[in-house]
Scaffold this active site. Sequence first.
Site, PDB file in Angstrom:
ATOM      1  N   SER A 292       0.808  -0.685 -13.246  1.00  0.00           N
ATOM      2  CA  SER A 292       0.182   0.147 -12.218  1.00  0.00           C
ATOM      3  C   SER A 292       0.231   1.632 -12.538  1.00  0.00           C
ATOM      4  O   SER A 292      -0.613   2.392 -12.061  1.00  0.00           O
ATOM      5  CB  SER A 292       0.860  -0.103 -10.860  1.00  0.00           C
TER       6      SER A 292
ATOM      7  N   HIS B 241       4.728   5.973  -6.930  1.00  0.00           N
ATOM      8  CA  HIS B 241       3.732   6.037  -7.993  1.00  0.00           C
ATOM      9  C   HIS B 241       3.165   7.457  -8.045  1.00  0.00           C
ATOM     10  O   HIS B 241       3.149   8.160  -7.031  1.00  0.00           O
ATOM     11  CB  HIS B 241       2.585   5.059  -7.724  1.00  0.00           C
TER      12      HIS B 241
END
Length: 265
Positions: free
Chosen positions: A45, A246
């Site tokens: 990701s 993230h």
Amino acid sequence: MRMTLARFLTAPLTALAGIGLLASPAHSAATGYDSTTRYVAMGDSFSAGLGAFGADLDCGRGPNSYPSLWAKAHGITSFTDVTCGGAVTEDVLAEQVQGLSADTDIVTITIGGNDAAWGDKVMTCMSGDSACTTAINQAVADMPATAAKLNSTYAAIRQAAPNAEVYVLNYPMLFEESAGCSAWIVPNQFQRKEINRFGRALNQAIATSAAQAGFRYVDAQPHFAGHAVCSSQAWIHPILNLTALHPNDDGYRLGYLPALTSATG
């Protein structure tokens, strides 16, 4: 895609959650890249761009990931994106390598965080200092197992793309280690330092394996310094976010992209 809390590097966390050599490149950075350059982006990701605007609901791929931004900046139209949130090295070997060929010129990859179960370490650390240290000590001791998986993965990439330049990008540290923190629900200072200790050990394993494979290791951390969770200008999403821990758009645009461009030209 593995939508689990434990694999936080791979998917939304809704509940909590230069080493290396170039190996026989087909194109050199000095000559530049253009529409004829065949580029394949691989990884989890962090490669896919999960935390950036426009990421899809399947693999978390989006137009603001570092591979997409780099391809656009270099006029590359032959761009194959096989990145996927949830990916471990086994997924790269079973699925993503199929995107490579002898004609591939450029490969980028960020992988290994899920193999090392970074998300588990964050959750454990937030349960208490003693449990945190125990978990991180064990994770660091177990890092050779992750390195072995990286070695196998990089070997498969070289076999499938024998003429490609391969750039291995690492992970930014998730937390600032200063005493103060304005973010809500965050590990304490001791826990943040321990989590980052794990991150540095993981990046060192990635760097060593990349060097052994003859790939170019790209250290993104200097570009992210001062912009982790707890900073006034964080480029990492906080824990209470659908794409927790993230990189955000700035993380890809101002962190990962300059790091990759500094290596490729």
